[in-house]
Motif scaffolding. Structure first.
Motif, PDB file in Angstrom:
ATOM      1  N   SER A  79      20.050 -25.404  -1.589  1.00 43.64           N
ATOM      2  CA  SER A  79      20.108 -26.775  -2.085  1.00 43.64           C
ATOM      3  C   SER A  79      21.550 -27.163  -2.364  1.00 43.64           C
ATOM      4  CB  SER A  79      19.284 -26.890  -3.368  1.00 43.64           C
ATOM      5  OG  SER A  79      19.280 -28.215  -3.844  1.00 43.64           O
ATOM      6  N   ARG A  80      21.900 -28.372  -1.926  1.00 45.14           N
ATOM      7  CA  ARG A  80      23.205 -28.974  -2.225  1.00 45.14           C
ATOM      8  C   ARG A  80      22.944 -30.368  -2.766  1.00 45.14           C
ATOM      9  NH1 ARG A  80      28.037 -28.145   1.899  1.00 45.14           N
ATOM     10  NH2 ARG A  80      28.479 -30.140   0.940  1.00 45.14           N
ATOM     11  N   PRO A  81      23.685 -30.797  -3.768  1.00 43.66           N
ATOM     12  CA  PRO A  81      23.445 -32.133  -4.320  1.00 43.66           C
ATOM     13  C   PRO A  81      23.757 -33.257  -3.338  1.00 43.66           C
ATOM     14  CG  PRO A  81      25.397 -31.140  -5.324  1.00 43.66           C
ATOM     15  CD  PRO A  81      24.753 -30.086  -4.469  1.00 43.66           C
ATOM     16  N   ASP A  82      24.602 -33.005  -2.336  1.00 42.69           N
ATOM     17  CA  ASP A  82      24.968 -34.052  -1.388  1.00 42.69           C
ATOM     18  C   ASP A  82      24.187 -33.974  -0.077  1.00 42.69           C
ATOM     19  OD1 ASP A  82      26.194 -31.673  -0.648  1.00 42.69           O
ATOM     20  OD2 ASP A  82      28.063 -32.614  -0.025  1.00 42.69           O
ATOM     21  N   SER A  83      23.143 -33.141  -0.031  1.00 43.59           N
ATOM     22  CA  SER A  83      22.360 -33.064   1.207  1.00 43.59           C
ATOM     23  C   SER A  83      21.552 -34.351   1.378  1.00 43.59           C
ATOM     24  CB  SER A  83      21.437 -31.849   1.206  1.00 43.59           C
ATOM     25  OG  SER A  83      20.423 -31.985   0.233  1.00 43.59           O
ATOM     26  N   VAL A  84      21.283 -34.682   2.609  1.00 36.35           N
ATOM     27  CA  VAL A  84      20.497 -35.876   2.896  1.00 36.35           C
ATOM     28  C   VAL A  84      19.200 -35.462   3.580  1.00 36.35           C
ATOM     29  CG1 VAL A  84      22.470 -37.426   3.031  1.00 36.35           C
ATOM     30  CG2 VAL A  84      21.699 -36.269   5.079  1.00 36.35           C
ATOM     31  N   PRO A  85      18.118 -36.097   3.232  1.00 36.93           N
ATOM     32  CA  PRO A  85      16.855 -35.714   3.847  1.00 36.93           C
ATOM     33  C   PRO A  85      16.791 -36.141   5.309  1.00 36.93           C
ATOM     34  CG  PRO A  85      16.530 -37.594   2.399  1.00 36.93           C
ATOM     35  CD  PRO A  85      17.970 -37.166   2.266  1.00 36.93           C
ATOM     36  N   SER A 124      16.638 -25.966   3.772  1.00 36.17           N
ATOM     37  CA  SER A 124      17.405 -26.790   2.846  1.00 36.17           C
ATOM     38  C   SER A 124      16.411 -27.672   2.107  1.00 36.17           C
ATOM     39  CB  SER A 124      18.401 -27.650   3.629  1.00 36.17           C
ATOM     40  OG  SER A 124      19.091 -28.507   2.749  1.00 36.17           O
ATOM     41  N   VAL A 125      16.447 -27.609   0.771  1.00 41.59           N
ATOM     42  CA  VAL A 125      15.467 -28.347  -0.036  1.00 41.59           C
ATOM     43  C   VAL A 125      16.182 -29.242  -1.040  1.00 41.59           C
ATOM     44  CG1 VAL A 125      13.661 -26.598   0.246  1.00 41.59           C
ATOM     45  CG2 VAL A 125      15.227 -26.442  -1.697  1.00 41.59           C
ATOM     46  N   ASP A 139      32.410 -23.469  -3.624  1.00 44.36           N
ATOM     47  CA  ASP A 139      33.212 -24.440  -2.876  1.00 44.36           C
ATOM     48  C   ASP A 139      32.350 -25.311  -1.967  1.00 44.36           C
ATOM     49  OD1 ASP A 139      32.702 -22.310  -1.132  1.00 44.36           O
ATOM     50  OD2 ASP A 139      34.583 -22.585  -0.044  1.00 44.36           O
ATOM     51  N   GLN A 140      31.118 -24.897  -1.709  1.00 42.04           N
ATOM     52  CA  GLN A 140      30.174 -25.709  -0.928  1.00 42.04           C
ATOM     53  C   GLN A 140      29.177 -26.438  -1.832  1.00 42.04           C
ATOM     54  OE1 GLN A 140      30.288 -26.039   2.463  1.00 42.04           O
ATOM     55  NE2 GLN A 140      32.178 -24.874   2.298  1.00 42.04           N
ATOM     56  N   ARG A 141      29.227 -26.161  -3.128  1.00 40.85           N
ATOM     57  CA  ARG A 141      28.278 -26.723  -4.109  1.00 40.85           C
ATOM     58  C   ARG A 141      26.841 -26.425  -3.720  1.00 40.85           C
ATOM     59  NH1 ARG A 141      29.530 -32.744  -5.187  1.00 40.85           N
ATOM     60  NH2 ARG A 141      28.516 -32.742  -3.207  1.00 40.85           N
ATOM     61  N   MET A 142      26.622 -25.213  -3.218  1.00 43.96           N
ATOM     62  CA  MET A 142      25.285 -24.811  -2.775  1.00 43.96           C
ATOM     63  C   MET A 142      24.730 -23.740  -3.705  1.00 43.96           C
ATOM     64  SD  MET A 142      23.964 -23.028   0.746  1.00 43.96           S
ATOM     65  CE  MET A 142      24.484 -21.387   0.287  1.00 43.96           C
TER      66      MET A 142
END
Length: 156
Positions: A74-80, A27-28, A54-57
């Motif tokens: 990559s997802r815009p709501d992922s957290v590092p 995940s980046v 639906d997952q915005r991935m």
């Protein structure tokens, strides 16, 4: 007889199935930059892109000439998650720590991955096994990559 220590008679039959590593998923934060890094650093080629709306991935699968792949997601709501600064720190957390590639030219590939934008973590040198040399790098987002070279003729 203790049920926690089954006898050979209780062991499942040996499987004839074979396995091989297909890909590693990462995940980046910046998908486009990660694609550029991994294609330049490891010579991977883009196999395909896909989206799960639906997952915005968004994702890209990059494959090596040797057959393994790196799937970048990559997802815009992922957290590092805090990246491990070295292999010993990675073992302090459960889960993904690094991925490892067996190579034939450790020093050459280490230099190429550095030139593509990686950070040096452990320079090429002897590994704990006497027939192995290894080195660690971090990709631009901090994911650890181990490179190992097995001495020619050694069997591990």
């Amino acid at each position: 007889m203790c049920s926690m220590h089954p006898t050979a008679e209780a062991a499942p039959p040996a499987s004839t199935a074979t396995t091989t590593l297909d890909h590693v998923g990462l995940s980046v934060r910046d998908l486009d930059a990660a694609v550029v890094f991994y294609t330049k650093a490891l010579g991977l080629t883009e196999e395909f892109r896909f989206e799960v709306e639906d997952q915005r991935m968004r994702a890209v699968v990059l494959r090596s000439a040797d057959g393994y792949a790196v799937e970048l997601m990559s997802r815009p709501d992922s957290v590092p998650s805090p990246p491990a600064s070295d292999p010993n720190s990675a073992v302090l957390r459960q889960g993904y720590g690094h991925f490892c590639l067996r190579v034939t030219d450790l020093d050459g590939l280490y230099a190429r991955v550095l030139a593509a934008g990686a950070s040096a973590i452990v320079p090429p040198g002897p590994a704990p096994h006497p027939d192995v040399r290894f080195g660690y790098l971090a990709d631009p987002e901090g994911n650890l990559i181990e490179l190992i070279q097995i001495r020619e003729g050694a069997t591990l």
